[in-house]
Scaffold this motif. Structure first.
Motif, PDB file in Angstrom:
ATOM      1  N   LEU A   4       0.825  -1.207   0.000  1.00 22.29           N
ATOM      2  CA  LEU A   4       0.000   0.000   0.000  1.00 22.29           C
ATOM      3  C   LEU A   4       0.861   1.260   0.000  1.00 22.29           C
ATOM      4  O   LEU A   4       0.620   2.196  -0.767  1.00 22.29           O
ATOM      5  N   LEU A   5       1.880   1.282   0.862  1.00 20.87           N
ATOM      6  CA  LEU A   5       2.698   2.488   0.989  1.00 20.87           C
ATOM      7  C   LEU A   5       3.659   2.683  -0.183  1.00 20.87           C
ATOM      8  O   LEU A   5       4.199   3.773  -0.370  1.00 20.87           O
ATOM      9  N   SER A   6       3.863   1.642  -0.967  1.00 24.29           N
ATOM     10  CA  SER A   6       4.708   1.800  -2.154  1.00 24.29           C
ATOM     11  C   SER A   6       3.985   2.589  -3.244  1.00 24.29           C
ATOM     12  O   SER A   6       4.614   3.089  -4.177  1.00 24.29           O
ATOM     13  N   GLN A   7       2.648   2.705  -3.098  1.00 23.10           N
ATOM     14  CA  GLN A   7       1.870   3.383  -4.137  1.00 23.10           C
ATOM     15  C   GLN A   7       1.077   4.596  -3.635  1.00 23.10           C
ATOM     16  O   GLN A   7       0.713   5.468  -4.435  1.00 23.10           O
ATOM     17  N   PHE A   8       0.820   4.638  -2.327  1.00 21.10           N
ATOM     18  CA  PHE A   8      -0.071   5.684  -1.822  1.00 21.10           C
ATOM     19  C   PHE A   8       0.469   6.315  -0.541  1.00 21.10           C
ATOM     20  O   PHE A   8       1.082   5.630   0.289  1.00 21.10           O
ATOM     21  N   GLU A   9       0.232   7.609  -0.399  1.00 14.33           N
ATOM     22  CA  GLU A   9       0.567   8.303   0.845  1.00 14.33           C
ATOM     23  C   GLU A   9      -0.653   8.271   1.758  1.00 14.33           C
ATOM     24  O   GLU A   9      -1.757   8.660   1.355  1.00 14.33           O
ATOM     25  N   LEU A  10      -0.447   7.806   2.974  1.00 14.84           N
ATOM     26  CA  LEU A  10      -1.541   7.668   3.933  1.00 14.84           C
ATOM     27  C   LEU A  10      -1.230   8.471   5.191  1.00 14.84           C
ATOM     28  O   LEU A  10      -0.074   8.666   5.552  1.00 14.84           O
ATOM     29  N   ASP A  11      -2.292   8.912   5.853  1.00 15.51           N
ATOM     30  CA  ASP A  11      -2.133   9.682   7.087  1.00 15.51           C
ATOM     31  C   ASP A  11      -2.262   8.824   8.339  1.00 15.51           C
ATOM     32  O   ASP A  11      -1.712   9.150   9.384  1.00 15.51           O
ATOM     33  N   LEU A  12      -3.026   7.737   8.216  1.00 18.02           N
ATOM     34  CA  LEU A  12      -3.394   6.968   9.407  1.00 18.02           C
ATOM     35  C   LEU A  12      -3.513   5.489   9.040  1.00 18.02           C
ATOM     36  O   LEU A  12      -4.089   5.142   8.010  1.00 18.02           O
ATOM     37  N   VAL A  13      -2.963   4.641   9.882  1.00 16.73           N
ATOM     38  CA  VAL A  13      -3.082   3.192   9.699  1.00 16.73           C
ATOM     39  C   VAL A  13      -3.574   2.578  11.000  1.00 16.73           C
ATOM     40  O   VAL A  13      -3.028   2.853  12.071  1.00 16.73           O
ATOM     41  N   GLN A  14      -4.634   1.764  10.887  1.00 17.84           N
ATOM     42  CA  GLN A  14      -5.128   1.015  12.049  1.00 17.84           C
ATOM     43  C   GLN A  14      -4.788  -0.458  11.838  1.00 17.84           C
ATOM     44  O   GLN A  14      -5.061  -1.017  10.774  1.00 17.84           O
ATOM     45  N   VAL A  15      -4.195  -1.072  12.852  1.00 15.55           N
ATOM     46  CA  VAL A  15      -3.664  -2.429  12.687  1.00 15.55           C
ATOM     47  C   VAL A  15      -3.814  -3.203  13.996  1.00 15.55           C
ATOM     48  O   VAL A  15      -3.728  -2.614  15.080  1.00 15.55           O
ATOM     49  N   PRO A  16      -4.059  -4.513  13.932  1.00 14.48           N
ATOM     50  CA  PRO A  16      -4.134  -5.292  15.174  1.00 14.48           C
ATOM     51  C   PRO A  16      -2.776  -5.417  15.846  1.00 14.48           C
ATOM     52  O   PRO A  16      -1.744  -5.495  15.174  1.00 14.48           O
TER      53      PRO A  16
END
Length: 288
Positions: free
Chosen positions: A149-161
């Motif tokens: 995901l991060l190789s293609q898109f800039e994200l502000d927030l990630v929710q993860v277990p």
């Protein structure tokens, strides 16, 4: 406790393997929100897929909160992706009675990697430009999804277990890398939907496959003289890189127990680490 965020799936549906109370009623939900706010908690986590959770929150009034919601899976062959995304978000804002969301996450981030992924991402970015959301991001189930995901898109927030058994976020190094990238990190499933808080008698028999692990877990808690709830919370609280820890609750009494956590220096033994997707991913539990 300001690092806690209140998960509200139970406000709209019966949720969690340990949930014996069912959906939280409106009066109880109102009491829980008031108690949480007074305790210094300022963030709510909800989703369009959580029954009528958004409607419940909007009826109570959440204008003083940072609210994060999630988009459901986009139907295949959606003719107008921007319109679909915008209408979903406007629907959420109407139900929540809010002018904007603090965060908007994709419940099915794998769709970003599909043929329509760039159009979906552009729609999210447009919502930021129009100030309908502050931050965009993804809710993922495995750290293996992050790199693609991060190789293609800039994200502000990630929710993860992340929890004592599922330490992949930490062990993989992604906890620290996400922080370096300036991405806000929220963790969920810190109690593994309540499974880690159950005693041997109440744990469903379908989890007996991991009986040796449960024995080690119970013995470690006993020998360390620590409660399961304190162990689970102190593990995730020990990482300053984590911005928010999403906790779901069934009752106000349970919530008070969470807020009374005793902070301590916790040394978690290596033998409690588990990488079995059939245990650490609740989405697989129906196949047990």
């Amino acid at each position: 406790m300001s690092r806690l965020a209140l998960g509200t799936a139970q406000f709209g549906m019966s949720y969690g393997i340990a949930n014996k109370q069912g959906k939280i009623n409106f009066i109880s939900a109102t009491e829980i929100l008031a108690y949480a706010y007074a305790a210094g908690i300022d963030t709510l986590d909800t989703a369009i897929a959580y029954g009528d959770s958004e409607q419940c929150l909007g009826s109570i009034g959440v204008k003083s909160w940072k609210v994060i919601s999630k988009l459901p899976k986009m139907p295949e062959s959606t003719p107008d992706i921007l319109n679909w995304v915008k209408q979903k978000v406007l629907g959420s804002l109407t139900r929540l009675q809010l002018p904007k969301l603090y965060g908007l996450l994709l419940h099915h981030p794998e769709q970003l990697l599909s043929i329509e992924g760039k159009n979906l991402y552009n729609a999210l970015m447009l919502l930021k430009e129009e100030e309908l959301v502050n931050k965009i991001g993804v809710s993922i189930y495995s750290v293996n999804e992050i790199e693609l995901l991060l190789s293609q898109f800039e994200l502000d927030l990630v929710q993860v277990p992340c929890n004592i058994l599922d330490r992949n976020l930490v062990e993989s190094g992604w906890l620290y890398h996400l922080k370096e990238l300036g991405i806000e990190i929220h963790v969920r499933s810190v109690f593994l939907q309540g499974l880690l808080l159950m005693n041997t008698q109440n744990r469903p028999s379908k989890f007996n496959h991991w009986q040796a692990l449960w024995y080690q877990w119970d013995e470690w808690l006993k020998s360390s003289n620590i409660s399961a709830i304190d162990a689970c919370l102190n593990y995730v609280l020990s990482f300053p890189e984590i911005s928010k820890i999403v906790v779901g609750i069934d009752t106000l009494c349970q919530f008070k127990e969470i807020l009374n956590v005793k902070e301590m220096n916790l040394q978690v033994p290596d033998f409690l680490f588990c990488n079995d997707p059939y245990l650490i991913h609740p989405s697989n539990w129906n196949n047990l």
